[in-house]
Design a protein around this motif. Structure first.
Motif, PDB file in Angstrom:
ATOM      1  N   PHE A  83     114.001  61.884  69.983  1.00 11.58           N
ATOM      2  CA  PHE A  83     114.245  60.568  69.409  1.00 11.58           C
ATOM      3  C   PHE A  83     113.999  59.460  70.435  1.00 11.58           C
ATOM      4  O   PHE A  83     113.463  58.394  70.103  1.00 11.58           O
ATOM      5  CB  PHE A  83     115.677  60.489  68.871  1.00 11.58           C
ATOM      6  CG  PHE A  83     115.865  61.171  67.555  1.00 11.58           C
ATOM      7  CD1 PHE A  83     115.212  60.716  66.416  1.00 11.58           C
ATOM      8  CD2 PHE A  83     116.692  62.274  67.443  1.00 11.58           C
ATOM      9  CE1 PHE A  83     115.385  61.342  65.190  1.00 11.58           C
ATOM     10  CE2 PHE A  83     116.860  62.916  66.226  1.00 11.58           C
ATOM     11  CZ  PHE A  83     116.206  62.446  65.096  1.00 11.58           C
ATOM     12  N   LEU A  84     114.406  59.703  71.680  1.00  9.67           N
ATOM     13  CA  LEU A  84     114.178  58.697  72.715  1.00  9.67           C
ATOM     14  C   LEU A  84     112.693  58.495  72.987  1.00  9.67           C
ATOM     15  O   LEU A  84     112.255  57.386  73.296  1.00  9.67           O
ATOM     16  CB  LEU A  84     114.903  59.105  74.002  1.00  9.67           C
ATOM     17  CG  LEU A  84     116.429  59.026  73.956  1.00  9.67           C
ATOM     18  CD1 LEU A  84     117.030  59.506  75.273  1.00  9.67           C
ATOM     19  CD2 LEU A  84     116.884  57.597  73.665  1.00  9.67           C
ATOM     20  N   TRP A  90     108.079  52.934  70.685  1.00  4.92           N
ATOM     21  CA  TRP A  90     108.209  51.671  69.956  1.00  4.92           C
ATOM     22  C   TRP A  90     108.440  50.508  70.923  1.00  4.92           C
ATOM     23  O   TRP A  90     107.855  49.429  70.768  1.00  4.92           O
ATOM     24  CB  TRP A  90     109.358  51.774  68.958  1.00  4.92           C
ATOM     25  CG  TRP A  90     109.672  50.471  68.283  1.00  4.92           C
ATOM     26  CD1 TRP A  90     109.000  49.890  67.243  1.00  4.92           C
ATOM     27  CD2 TRP A  90     110.733  49.578  68.626  1.00  4.92           C
ATOM     28  NE1 TRP A  90     109.576  48.688  66.910  1.00  4.92           N
ATOM     29  CE2 TRP A  90     110.647  48.471  67.741  1.00  4.92           C
ATOM     30  CE3 TRP A  90     111.758  49.602  69.585  1.00  4.92           C
ATOM     31  CZ2 TRP A  90     111.540  47.404  67.792  1.00  4.92           C
ATOM     32  CZ3 TRP A  90     112.642  48.551  69.631  1.00  4.92           C
ATOM     33  CH2 TRP A  90     112.535  47.474  68.745  1.00  4.92           C
ATOM     34  N   VAL A  91     109.279  50.726  71.938  1.00  2.12           N
ATOM     35  CA  VAL A  91     109.550  49.669  72.917  1.00  2.12           C
ATOM     36  C   VAL A  91     108.266  49.275  73.649  1.00  2.12           C
ATOM     37  O   VAL A  91     107.976  48.086  73.830  1.00  2.12           O
ATOM     38  CB  VAL A  91     110.626  50.133  73.925  1.00  2.12           C
ATOM     39  CG1 VAL A  91     110.734  49.152  75.089  1.00  2.12           C
ATOM     40  CG2 VAL A  91     111.972  50.271  73.237  1.00  2.12           C
ATOM     41  N   TYR A  93     105.199  49.462  72.672  1.00  2.00           N
ATOM     42  CA  TYR A  93     104.240  48.771  71.812  1.00  2.00           C
ATOM     43  C   TYR A  93     104.696  47.372  71.428  1.00  2.00           C
ATOM     44  O   TYR A  93     103.881  46.544  71.013  1.00  2.00           O
ATOM     45  CB  TYR A  93     103.983  49.597  70.545  1.00  2.00           C
ATOM     46  CG  TYR A  93     102.929  50.648  70.712  1.00  2.00           C
ATOM     47  CD1 TYR A  93     101.572  50.335  70.610  1.00  2.00           C
ATOM     48  CD2 TYR A  93     103.277  51.966  70.992  1.00  2.00           C
ATOM     49  CE1 TYR A  93     100.597  51.305  70.775  1.00  2.00           C
ATOM     50  CE2 TYR A  93     102.313  52.945  71.156  1.00  2.00           C
ATOM     51  CZ  TYR A  93     100.976  52.612  71.040  1.00  2.00           C
ATOM     52  OH  TYR A  93     100.015  53.577  71.215  1.00  2.00           O
ATOM     53  N   THR A  94     105.997  47.097  71.551  1.00  4.26           N
ATOM     54  CA  THR A  94     106.521  45.797  71.113  1.00  4.26           C
ATOM     55  C   THR A  94     106.959  44.909  72.274  1.00  4.26           C
ATOM     56  O   THR A  94     107.157  43.707  72.078  1.00  4.26           O
ATOM     57  CB  THR A  94     107.715  46.006  70.169  1.00  4.26           C
ATOM     58  OG1 THR A  94     108.735  46.777  70.827  1.00  4.26           O
ATOM     59  CG2 THR A  94     107.275  46.741  68.913  1.00  4.26           C
ATOM     60  N   LEU A  95     107.138  45.483  73.464  1.00  5.04           N
ATOM     61  CA  LEU A  95     107.643  44.703  74.600  1.00  5.04           C
ATOM     62  C   LEU A  95     106.531  43.865  75.216  1.00  5.04           C
ATOM     63  O   LEU A  95     105.397  44.328  75.388  1.00  5.04           O
ATOM     64  CB  LEU A  95     108.215  45.652  75.665  1.00  5.04           C
ATOM     65  CG  LEU A  95     108.958  45.014  76.844  1.00  5.04           C
ATOM     66  CD1 LEU A  95     110.251  44.390  76.354  1.00  5.04           C
ATOM     67  CD2 LEU A  95     109.248  46.053  77.916  1.00  5.04           C
ATOM     68  N   ARG A  96     106.833  42.630  75.533  1.00  8.97           N
ATOM     69  CA  ARG A  96     105.865  41.754  76.190  1.00  8.97           C
ATOM     70  C   ARG A  96     105.866  42.030  77.684  1.00  8.97           C
ATOM     71  O   ARG A  96     106.922  42.127  78.324  1.00  8.97           O
ATOM     72  CB  ARG A  96     106.205  40.283  75.926  1.00  8.97           C
ATOM     73  CG  ARG A  96     106.150  39.903  74.454  1.00  8.97           C
ATOM     74  CD  ARG A  96     106.453  38.437  74.254  1.00  8.97           C
ATOM     75  NE  ARG A  96     105.437  37.588  74.872  1.00  8.97           N
ATOM     76  CZ  ARG A  96     105.467  36.254  74.834  1.00  8.97           C
ATOM     77  NH1 ARG A  96     106.474  35.624  74.242  1.00  8.97           N
ATOM     78  NH2 ARG A  96     104.507  35.564  75.422  1.00  8.97           N
ATOM     79  N   MET A  97     104.695  42.152  78.265  1.00 12.23           N
ATOM     80  CA  MET A  97     104.563  42.460  79.687  1.00 12.23           C
ATOM     81  C   MET A  97     105.063  41.299  80.542  1.00 12.23           C
ATOM     82  O   MET A  97     104.976  40.126  80.149  1.00 12.23           O
ATOM     83  CB  MET A  97     103.118  42.769  80.029  1.00 12.23           C
ATOM     84  CG  MET A  97     102.525  43.951  79.278  1.00 12.23           C
ATOM     85  SD  MET A  97     103.305  45.513  79.717  1.00 12.23           S
ATOM     86  CE  MET A  97     102.746  45.712  81.400  1.00 12.23           C
ATOM     87  N   VAL A  98     105.580  41.623  81.726  1.00 18.26           N
ATOM     88  CA  VAL A  98     106.015  40.600  82.667  1.00 18.26           C
ATOM     89  C   VAL A  98     104.772  39.938  83.260  1.00 18.26           C
ATOM     90  O   VAL A  98     103.868  40.633  83.751  1.00 18.26           O
ATOM     91  CB  VAL A  98     106.873  41.214  83.792  1.00 18.26           C
ATOM     92  CG1 VAL A  98     107.265  40.150  84.808  1.00 18.26           C
ATOM     93  CG2 VAL A  98     108.113  41.869  83.206  1.00 18.26           C
ATOM     94  N   PRO A  99     104.673  38.622  83.220  1.00 21.96           N
ATOM     95  CA  PRO A  99     103.484  37.948  83.767  1.00 21.96           C
ATOM     96  C   PRO A  99     103.318  38.223  85.257  1.00 21.96           C
ATOM     97  O   PRO A  99     104.301  38.461  85.976  1.00 21.96           O
ATOM     98  CB  PRO A  99     103.756  36.467  83.501  1.00 21.96           C
ATOM     99  CG  PRO A  99     104.780  36.445  82.414  1.00 21.96           C
ATOM    100  CD  PRO A  99     105.611  37.683  82.609  1.00 21.96           C
ATOM    101  N   SER A 100     102.082  38.185  85.719  1.00 20.23           N
ATOM    102  CA  SER A 100     101.808  38.459  87.132  1.00 20.23           C
ATOM    103  C   SER A 100     102.403  37.405  88.048  1.00 20.23           C
ATOM    104  O   SER A 100     102.601  37.647  89.246  1.00 20.23           O
ATOM    105  CB  SER A 100     100.297  38.543  87.356  1.00 20.23           C
ATOM    106  OG  SER A 100      99.666  37.325  86.959  1.00 20.23           O
ATOM    107  N   THR A 101     102.702  36.229  87.520  1.00 20.20           N
ATOM    108  CA  THR A 101     103.280  35.151  88.337  1.00 20.20           C
ATOM    109  C   THR A 101     104.803  35.225  88.397  1.00 20.20           C
ATOM    110  O   THR A 101     105.424  34.429  89.100  1.00 20.20           O
ATOM    111  CB  THR A 101     102.864  33.801  87.764  1.00 20.20           C
ATOM    112  OG1 THR A 101     103.241  33.739  86.377  1.00 20.20           O
ATOM    113  CG2 THR A 101     101.351  33.607  87.871  1.00 20.20           C
ATOM    114  N   SER A 102     105.404  36.157  87.669  1.00 18.90           N
ATOM    115  CA  SER A 102     106.864  36.272  87.625  1.00 18.90           C
ATOM    116  C   SER A 102     107.339  37.438  88.479  1.00 18.90           C
ATOM    117  O   SER A 102     106.596  38.400  88.698  1.00 18.90           O
ATOM    118  CB  SER A 102     107.344  36.471  86.184  1.00 18.90           C
ATOM    119  OG  SER A 102     106.927  35.398  85.364  1.00 18.90           O
TER     120      SER A 102
END
Length: 298
Positions: A83-84, A90-91, A93-102
């Motif tokens: 299940f995990l 799902w996480v 495919y839906t999570l926004r990547m951390v920008p390279s400037t952050s």
């Protein structure tokens, strides 16, 4: 459906695989007689006549509700991991990547924000915690050194050598940026506020190696103490931003991995040299025997 197909279907059931009992013949003669009768009744098929795979033969197609209940009841951990797996897919495919400037996102830093504020507002507290952490690292070194130089057992120190060598290679290969909120201290290990590799945590891995050795020697109270101090050390390292969460998590795994590799190394040497009794896979051998295993003794 022939007899072999029926047997396959029965054995494909998780419940039947678990409950299957092997029948033991009363004598070798009866086993040979039985096998000879089988071979006379039904010859083995030739490779050219081997049955091709049919998707109807897939084991899971024969599972029923009881099989699924059995899996959840007797194998809960793999089911939870399954299940995990779906959840984290799902996480991803839906999570926004951390920008390279952050700066990197670290969940451990989020949980220890209050501790970070407390330490940053009190330099004396930061120095005290750094000193206690260094004392704990010294305890690790003393114990691992004791097992080798006094008790004559080499496994813990071999694991430590393996671990720090691998840490140096990985830490240099991918050099993580120092966290922006890092709170250094001249009393912290490595002493003097010098540079260090972030990945992975040698603090945590060394404590795990020592704790595993204590468990092998049934020094349970000391092992529980080291585990507790290791946990407090991890929280403090997150609070001072001295490590990322991934450094600490991999440090735990690294300690277990290199302890196991050191045990395999000792076991391999014991087998190569003809089974010297003093060294075994549990790390209970003495240094004299270890030297003999490596060709240094008489």
């Amino acid at each position: 459906m022939n007899g072999s197909d029926t047997t396959t279907t029965i054995l494909c059931s998780p419940r039947n695989l678990h409950n299957r009992k092997t029948t033991v013949a009363s004598s070798k003669g009866s086993v040979k007689s039985h096998n000879s009768e089988i071979s006379m009744k039904k010859p083995l098929p030739s490779p050219s006549k081997a049955k091709s795979f049919d998707y109807h033969d897939a084991c899971f197609l024969n599972w029923g509700v009881n099989d699924l209940i059995y899996l959840f009841k007797y194998h809960p951990i793999p089911c939870v991991f399954g299940f995990l797996l779906l959840f984290f897919m799902w996480v991803e495919y839906t999570l926004r990547m951390v920008p390279s400037t952050s700066p990197p996102f670290d969940l451990g830093f989020v949980f220890t924000q209050n501790l970070n504020r407390l330490i940053s507002s009190s330099p004396a507290l930061n120095t005290l915690l750094a000193t206690l952490n260094t004392v704990f690292v010294g305890m690790q070194m003393v114990y691992i050194g004791w097992t080798f130089f006094v008790e004559g057992r080499a496994r813990a120190i071999i694991a430590t050598l393996f671990m720090f060598t691998c840490r140096g290679i990985l830490g240099y290969s991918t050099q993580l940026p120092l966290p922006e909120e890092f709170l250094g201290s001249g009393a912290d290990f490595p002493v003097g506020n010098v540079s260090f590799f972030l990945f992975f945590s040698g603090h945590v891995a060394g404590a795990v190696i020592a704790s595993l050795d204590m468990r092998r020697k049934q020094r349970w109270e000391l092992a529980y103490l080291f585990d507790s101090l290791n946990l407090l050390q991890a929280v403090r390292l997150l609070g001072s931003r001295g490590h990322y969460t991934i450094d600490l998590a991999v440090g735990v795994g690294a300690g277990m991995l290199f302890d196991s590799l050191a045990g395999n190394y000792e076991e391999g040497k014991r087998k190569v040299r003809g089974g010297i009794n003093g060294v075994n896979g549990n790390g209970n051998g003495h240094f004299v025997d270890f030297v003999k295993v490596n060709g240094g003794g008489t």
